[in-house]
Design a protein around this motif. Structure first.
Motif, PDB file in Angstrom:
ATOM      1  N   VAL A 173      27.762  37.625  34.035  1.00  0.00           N
ATOM      2  CA  VAL A 173      27.456  38.973  33.418  1.00  0.00           C
ATOM      3  C   VAL A 173      26.293  38.400  32.662  1.00  0.00           C
ATOM      4  O   VAL A 173      25.197  37.621  32.694  1.00  0.00           O
ATOM      5  CB  VAL A 173      28.301  38.263  31.973  1.00  0.00           C
ATOM      6  CG1 VAL A 173      27.941  39.507  31.504  1.00  0.00           C
ATOM      7  CG2 VAL A 173      29.722  37.593  31.891  1.00  0.00           C
ATOM      8  N   ALA A 174      25.700  39.536  33.253  1.00  0.00           N
ATOM      9  CA  ALA A 174      24.337  39.827  32.599  1.00  0.00           C
ATOM     10  C   ALA A 174      24.270  40.595  31.877  1.00  0.00           C
ATOM     11  O   ALA A 174      25.180  40.335  30.074  1.00  0.00           O
ATOM     12  CB  ALA A 174      23.175  41.470  33.479  1.00  0.00           C
ATOM     13  N   PRO A 199      35.695  42.212  38.013  1.00  0.00           N
ATOM     14  CA  PRO A 199      36.818  41.125  37.451  1.00  0.00           C
ATOM     15  C   PRO A 199      37.159  40.572  36.197  1.00  0.00           C
ATOM     16  O   PRO A 199      37.642  39.596  35.229  1.00  0.00           O
ATOM     17  CB  PRO A 199      36.585  39.608  38.185  1.00  0.00           C
ATOM     18  CG  PRO A 199      35.191  39.435  38.161  1.00  0.00           C
ATOM     19  CD  PRO A 199      34.896  41.058  38.198  1.00  0.00           C
ATOM     20  N   ALA A 200      36.135  41.517  34.755  1.00  0.00           N
ATOM     21  CA  ALA A 200      35.746  40.736  34.142  1.00  0.00           C
ATOM     22  C   ALA A 200      36.945  40.606  33.161  1.00  0.00           C
ATOM     23  O   ALA A 200      37.315  38.940  32.405  1.00  0.00           O
ATOM     24  CB  ALA A 200      35.119  41.567  32.749  1.00  0.00           C
ATOM     25  N   PRO A 201      38.148  41.833  33.027  1.00  0.00           N
ATOM     26  CA  PRO A 201      39.451  41.147  31.724  1.00  0.00           C
ATOM     27  C   PRO A 201      40.049  39.926  32.371  1.00  0.00           C
ATOM     28  O   PRO A 201      40.010  39.142  32.015  1.00  0.00           O
ATOM     29  CB  PRO A 201      40.228  42.194  32.805  1.00  0.00           C
ATOM     30  CG  PRO A 201      39.516  43.789  32.938  1.00  0.00           C
ATOM     31  CD  PRO A 201      38.443  42.986  33.589  1.00  0.00           C
ATOM     32  N   GLN A 202      40.422  39.224  33.778  1.00  0.00           N
ATOM     33  CA  GLN A 202      41.042  38.087  33.927  1.00  0.00           C
ATOM     34  C   GLN A 202      40.192  37.109  33.773  1.00  0.00           C
ATOM     35  O   GLN A 202      40.363  35.930  33.263  1.00  0.00           O
ATOM     36  CB  GLN A 202      40.840  38.428  35.863  1.00  0.00           C
ATOM     37  CG  GLN A 202      41.908  37.124  36.235  1.00  0.00           C
ATOM     38  CD  GLN A 202      41.984  37.018  37.599  1.00  0.00           C
ATOM     39  OE1 GLN A 202      41.161  38.927  38.523  1.00  0.00           O
ATOM     40  NE2 GLN A 202      42.453  36.291  38.252  1.00  0.00           N
ATOM     41  N   VAL A 203      38.972  37.042  33.798  1.00  0.00           N
ATOM     42  CA  VAL A 203      38.327  35.690  33.543  1.00  0.00           C
ATOM     43  C   VAL A 203      37.838  35.845  32.098  1.00  0.00           C
ATOM     44  O   VAL A 203      37.917  34.975  31.483  1.00  0.00           O
ATOM     45  CB  VAL A 203      36.427  36.122  33.735  1.00  0.00           C
ATOM     46  CG1 VAL A 203      35.385  35.309  33.482  1.00  0.00           C
ATOM     47  CG2 VAL A 203      37.019  35.960  34.939  1.00  0.00           C
ATOM     48  N   LEU A 204      38.022  36.671  30.458  1.00  0.00           N
ATOM     49  CA  LEU A 204      37.276  36.570  29.698  1.00  0.00           C
ATOM     50  C   LEU A 204      39.182  36.279  28.816  1.00  0.00           C
ATOM     51  O   LEU A 204      39.405  35.330  27.864  1.00  0.00           O
ATOM     52  CB  LEU A 204      37.444  38.040  28.832  1.00  0.00           C
ATOM     53  CG  LEU A 204      35.868  38.609  29.908  1.00  0.00           C
ATOM     54  CD1 LEU A 204      36.101  40.508  29.036  1.00  0.00           C
ATOM     55  CD2 LEU A 204      35.077  37.710  28.496  1.00  0.00           C
TER      56      LEU A 204
END
Length: 444
Positions: A47-48, A66-71
């Protein structure tokens, strides 16, 4: 405290995470998900800082993959929509839509443990070291009854904990324990990577385990690691290198009977790949005759994946006999392995070892042209769940498929049906889901 525009910001503040801390955690979780799913978008994801600021400020509602999956993995029990909404919006939602999950309890327990550790002295609390040691032993002893991907996740976490302990303490006795636990966790990771067909990472982790053992002069740990390296060597077509590595492993001090037995079994397999039948049979005999009463604290006292009980000895020797095209010896050893396994309570039977012995029995029967007997031996193997179809099982089942191409089986509907079942079995195997291209071991 700055205004908490999103629930994500509140959770980050509660855990006192800086952007750098958040990004490290994000990258680690993304890598774990990549190992599970092999989705290329997860590999190297991070993440920047500007993106992070936008998330915590409530300026983004639908982040890109892939942010939703990781968060959602980072903060169990919360959806990405909740994380990027204001805390007030989440609190006002229907309570039935916010059910507690096991992830909530795990996160709470970890947060509490982390805070308690931080509040202690610069040394690691002995109770934390006790817990680490207990967790490593438990994982080693339940290895054969835990799905490989779950073993990987747990061992990776334990290795991180042990490494953190080494960074935090300078007390010699604690460092000794932490090095040993780190080495054991790395050795378990090497074993599970091998079972999943990831031979390169397996070798690197085995060398890591050996180095930890070298630091504390722990012979059994170094011997176990060199045995793992020898396994990898003959799987990759380097049996002479495997024999050399076994000779090194046998030279470490403090080895008990179980360690000696394990190394003799691996040595026999290496000689089998070399086509040296006399040396292979001698190694098999040594694997059955090591009974001096000597013990060590890894192979004997912990046991589990570090152990090598007689059922595993018999299963492994059956594979060596198959390399030597000794069908009678292979069937006898595989049958002995299955008999010993059947004497265990069902909940204590290692599925990987049982499945491999069943396939070896089938191949031994095929070498004697007993097609119906091979089908019978393979029936329980086809019921093995996909997550348990690791490298050893897939390699052996594939070798059966190769046997079916022999002239005497051509035109047989039974052989054709069996071949199709094998192809279906391998198609959904976890080994293929991970995209492994490992060389399979008992070819030839």
């Amino acid at each position: 405290m700055a205004e908490q525009a999103t629930l994500l910001r509140r959770l980050v503040d509660e855990r006192r995470l800086t952007y750098e801390d958040f990004n490290r955690l994000y990258k680690r979780v993304a890598e774990e998900l990549y190992v599970e799913t092999h989705d290329p978008i997860l590999r190297g994801a991070e993440v920047a800082e500007m993106t992070y600021r936008r998330w915590t400020a409530g300026k983004v509602q639908s982040p890109a993959r892939p942010a939703p999956q990781v968060l959602e993995r980072m903060f169990p029990g919360h959806t990405v929509r909740q994380l990027l909404a204001s805390p007030e919006e989440v609190a006002g939602a229907d309570p039935e839509q916010r059910m507690l999950s096991e992830g909530d309890f795990v996160m709470t327990a970890r947060d509490a443990a982390a805070h308690a550790d931080a509040a202690a002295s610069q040394a690691v609390p002995d109770i934390s070291m006790d817990q680490l040691e207990e967790d490593v032993v438990t994982l080693a002893r339940t290895y054969g009854r835990t799905p490989p991907l779950e073993v990987y996740r747990r061992a990776k976490e334990l290795l991180t904990i042990a490494q953190d302990a080494l960074d935090r303490t300078q007390i010699p006795r604690q460092r000794q324990r932490a090095y040993l636990n780190a080495g054991q966790a790395a050795a378990i990771l090497a074993a599970v990577c091998f079972d999943l067909g990831a031979l390169g990472p397996s070798a690197q982790l085995a060398r890591t385990a050996s180095l930890y053992g070298q630091v504390i002069e722990h012979g059994p740990l170094q011997a176990f690691a060199h045995g793992a390296l020898a396994l990898r060597a003959y799987w990759e077509g380097r049996p002479s290198e495997a024999v050399r590595l076994i000779n090194i492993a046998q030279s470490f001090p403090g080895l008990g009977d179980t360690a000696v037995t394990r190394l003799a079994v691996i040595e026999g397999r290496a000689y089998g790949h070399l086509g040296n039948g006399e040396a292979a049979v001698q190694a098999i005999r040594r694997s059955l005759d090591s009974d001096t009463g000597r013990r060590d604290d890894l192979h004997d006292d912990i046991g589990g994946e570090f152990g090598f009980p007689q059922d595993r000895v018999a299963m492994s020797n059956a594979t060596t006999y198959l390399l030597l095209r000794n069908a009678d010896g292979a069937e006898e050893a595989a049958g002995q392995a299955l008999s010993l396994l059947a004497s265990r309570p069902p909940e204590h039977r290692p599925l990987l070892i049982t499945s491999q012995a069943e396939v070896d029995l089938a191949r031994a029967r095929l070498q004697r042209h007993e097609l119906d007997g091979a089908v019978e031996a393979l029936d329980p193997v086809f019921q093995v769940p996909a997550e348990w179809r690791g490298a050893g099982v897939i390699e052996r089942v594939s070798s059966v498929r190769s046997e079916l191409t022999r002239t005497e089986f051509q035109g047989s509907s039974t052989a054709a049906d069996l071949g199709e079942r094998i192809e279906d079995f391998c198609r959904v195997a976890v080994l293929h889901q991970l995209g492994s291209s490992a060389r399979l071991a008992i070819e030839g």
